[in-house]
Write a protein that holds these residues in place. Structure first.
Motif, mmCIF file in Angstrom:
data_model
loop_
_atom_site.group_PDB
_atom_site.id
_atom_site.type_symbol
_atom_site.label_atom_id
_atom_site.label_comp_id
_atom_site.label_asym_id
_atom_site.label_seq_id
_atom_site.Cartn_x
_atom_site.Cartn_y
_atom_site.Cartn_z
ATOM 1 N N PHE A 74 -4.642 -13.623 -12.743
ATOM 2 C CA PHE A 74 -5.172 -14.840 -12.125
ATOM 3 C C PHE A 74 -4.984 -16.090 -12.853
ATOM 4 N N GLU A 75 -4.730 -17.238 -12.310
ATOM 5 C CA GLU A 75 -4.694 -18.379 -12.827
ATOM 6 C C GLU A 75 -5.692 -19.471 -12.109
ATOM 7 N N ALA A 76 -6.533 -20.162 -12.798
ATOM 8 C CA ALA A 76 -7.451 -21.255 -12.505
ATOM 9 C C ALA A 76 -6.458 -22.463 -12.257
ATOM 10 N N PRO A 77 -7.096 -23.224 -11.401
ATOM 11 C CA PRO A 77 -6.280 -24.485 -11.146
ATOM 12 C C PRO A 77 -6.729 -25.545 -12.027
ATOM 13 N N PHE A 78 -6.040 -26.541 -12.051
ATOM 14 C CA PHE A 78 -6.348 -27.795 -13.098
ATOM 15 C C PHE A 78 -5.543 -27.519 -14.270
ATOM 16 N N GLY A 79 -4.498 -27.228 -14.178
ATOM 17 C CA GLY A 79 -3.770 -27.040 -15.470
ATOM 18 C C GLY A 79 -4.112 -26.870 -16.904
ATOM 19 N N LEU A 80 -4.008 -27.678 -17.715
ATOM 20 C CA LEU A 80 -4.562 -27.233 -18.913
ATOM 21 C C LEU A 80 -5.994 -27.280 -19.061
ATOM 22 N N LEU A 81 -6.908 -27.933 -18.286
ATOM 23 C CA LEU A 81 -8.277 -27.646 -18.240
ATOM 24 C C LEU A 81 -8.596 -26.158 -17.675
ATOM 25 N N GLY A 82 -7.828 -25.743 -16.502
ATOM 26 C CA GLY A 82 -7.836 -24.441 -16.131
ATOM 27 C C GLY A 82 -7.585 -23.326 -16.962
ATOM 28 N N ARG A 83 -6.700 -23.734 -17.508
ATOM 29 C CA ARG A 83 -6.217 -22.464 -18.785
ATOM 30 C C ARG A 83 -7.349 -22.632 -19.855
ATOM 31 N N LEU A 84 -7.937 -23.557 -20.107
ATOM 32 C CA LEU A 84 -9.058 -23.412 -21.163
ATOM 33 C C LEU A 84 -10.215 -22.879 -20.708
ATOM 34 N N VAL A 85 -10.696 -23.105 -19.536
ATOM 35 C CA VAL A 85 -11.707 -22.329 -18.571
ATOM 36 C C VAL A 85 -11.400 -20.901 -18.773
ATOM 37 N N GLU A 86 -10.261 -20.521 -18.418
ATOM 38 C CA GLU A 86 -9.886 -19.148 -18.507
ATOM 39 C C GLU A 86 -10.042 -18.551 -19.588
ATOM 40 N N MET A 142 0.885 -1.208 0.192
ATOM 41 C CA MET A 142 0.026 0.016 0.150
ATOM 42 C C MET A 142 0.859 1.166 0.030
ATOM 43 N N GLU A 143 0.683 1.978 -1.096
ATOM 44 C CA GLU A 143 1.402 3.306 -1.128
ATOM 45 C C GLU A 143 0.134 4.428 -1.313
ATOM 46 N N TYR A 144 -0.004 5.011 -0.248
ATOM 47 C CA TYR A 144 -1.225 6.030 -0.133
ATOM 48 C C TYR A 144 -0.993 7.289 -0.953
ATOM 49 N N PRO A 145 -1.807 7.846 -1.876
ATOM 50 C CA PRO A 145 -3.251 7.227 -2.362
ATOM 51 C C PRO A 145 -2.855 6.638 -3.701
ATOM 52 N N ILE A 146 -1.536 6.137 -4.041
ATOM 53 C CA ILE A 146 -1.369 5.962 -5.543
ATOM 54 C C ILE A 146 -1.344 4.283 -5.846
ATOM 55 N N ARG A 147 -1.386 3.434 -4.928
ATOM 56 C CA ARG A 147 -1.385 2.076 -5.234
ATOM 57 C C ARG A 147 -1.526 1.156 -4.054
ATOM 58 N N PHE A 148 -2.324 0.037 -4.254
ATOM 59 C CA PHE A 148 -2.364 -1.001 -3.404
ATOM 60 C C PHE A 148 -2.688 -2.219 -3.856
ATOM 61 N N VAL A 149 -2.118 -3.685 -3.481
ATOM 62 C CA VAL A 149 -2.261 -4.603 -3.999
ATOM 63 C C VAL A 149 -2.971 -5.893 -3.094
ATOM 64 N N ASP A 150 -3.959 -6.598 -3.556
ATOM 65 C CA ASP A 150 -4.553 -7.426 -2.830
ATOM 66 C C ASP A 150 -4.211 -8.749 -3.576
ATOM 67 N N GLU A 151 -3.861 -9.758 -2.747
ATOM 68 C CA GLU A 151 -3.511 -11.134 -3.116
ATOM 69 C C GLU A 151 -4.253 -12.185 -2.422
ATOM 70 N N MET A 152 -4.725 -13.278 -3.171
ATOM 71 C CA MET A 152 -5.360 -14.243 -2.780
ATOM 72 C C MET A 152 -4.316 -15.084 -1.905
ATOM 73 N N VAL A 153 -4.597 -15.480 -0.549
ATOM 74 C CA VAL A 153 -3.657 -16.196 0.166
ATOM 75 C C VAL A 153 -4.399 -17.653 0.335
ATOM 76 N N LYS A 154 -5.632 -17.655 0.074
ATOM 77 C CA LYS A 154 -6.458 -19.244 0.304
ATOM 78 C C LYS A 154 -7.728 -18.684 -0.552
ATOM 79 N N GLY A 155 -7.817 -20.054 -1.233
ATOM 80 C CA GLY A 155 -9.092 -19.821 -2.271
ATOM 81 C C GLY A 155 -9.204 -20.706 -3.369
ATOM 82 N N PRO A 156 -10.076 -20.269 -4.373
ATOM 83 C CA PRO A 156 -10.354 -21.140 -5.699
ATOM 84 C C PRO A 156 -9.249 -21.026 -6.637
ATOM 85 N N PHE A 157 -8.387 -19.994 -6.613
ATOM 86 C CA PHE A 157 -7.649 -19.945 -7.871
ATOM 87 C C PHE A 157 -6.372 -20.552 -7.340
#
Length: 149
Positions: free
Chosen positions: A112-124, A73-88
């Protein structure tokens, strides 16, 4: 891995836009259609550096939970959120703000990157990138509306 880049021009001060983009309450309001709820961590107000929130929502008729943490977080020019647990396999969302003339340009860089390898990339490619783009656009419209109101 898929990358979505969206730019939104807002007729409001940069600080207001930055704060609205990290508002848990506005996020929940903009995602009512998916029944999104903040169930753990920071559940209301403005999320800050090193804080996390766990969301519960239903997408494609399937319930999901995802925990995101503000890693930068660099107020007020930038912030980043990242998934630490979840479906991706990976989710990294950069929020950039800059002043252009009398407006604020808000730029989302959503990787973002979907799980499940090649199938995940296809779904993306087939539908997930479009679906995620529409969710971010919906959220950005809510931020713009609230900031300009």
């Amino acid at each position: 891995m898929a990358t979505i880049i969206l730019k939104t021009l807002i007729n409001a001060p940069i600080e207001n836009c930055f704060d609205l983009a990290r508002s848990i309450d506005l996020h929940l309001q903009s995602m009512k259609a998916s029944g999104e709820k903040a169930i753990a961590g920071k559940k209301s107000g403005l999320i800050n550096l090193h804080e996390s929130v766990t969301w519960r929502a239903k997408h494609f008729g399937i319930p999901f939970e995802m925990t995101n943490k503000i890693s930068t977080m660099e107020y007020p020019i930038r912030f980043v959120d990242e998934m630490v647990k979840g479906p991706f396999k990976k989710l990294h969302h950069q929020h950039h703000f800059k002043i252009i003339d009398s407006q604020t340009e808000m730029t989302d860089v959503f990787e973002f990157e979907a799980p499940f390898g090649l199938l995940g990339r296809l779904v993306e490619k087939i539908f997930l990138t479009n679906y995620m783009s529409k969710l971010i656009e919906k959220r950005n419209k809510a931020i713009k509306f609230q900031a300009e109101w």
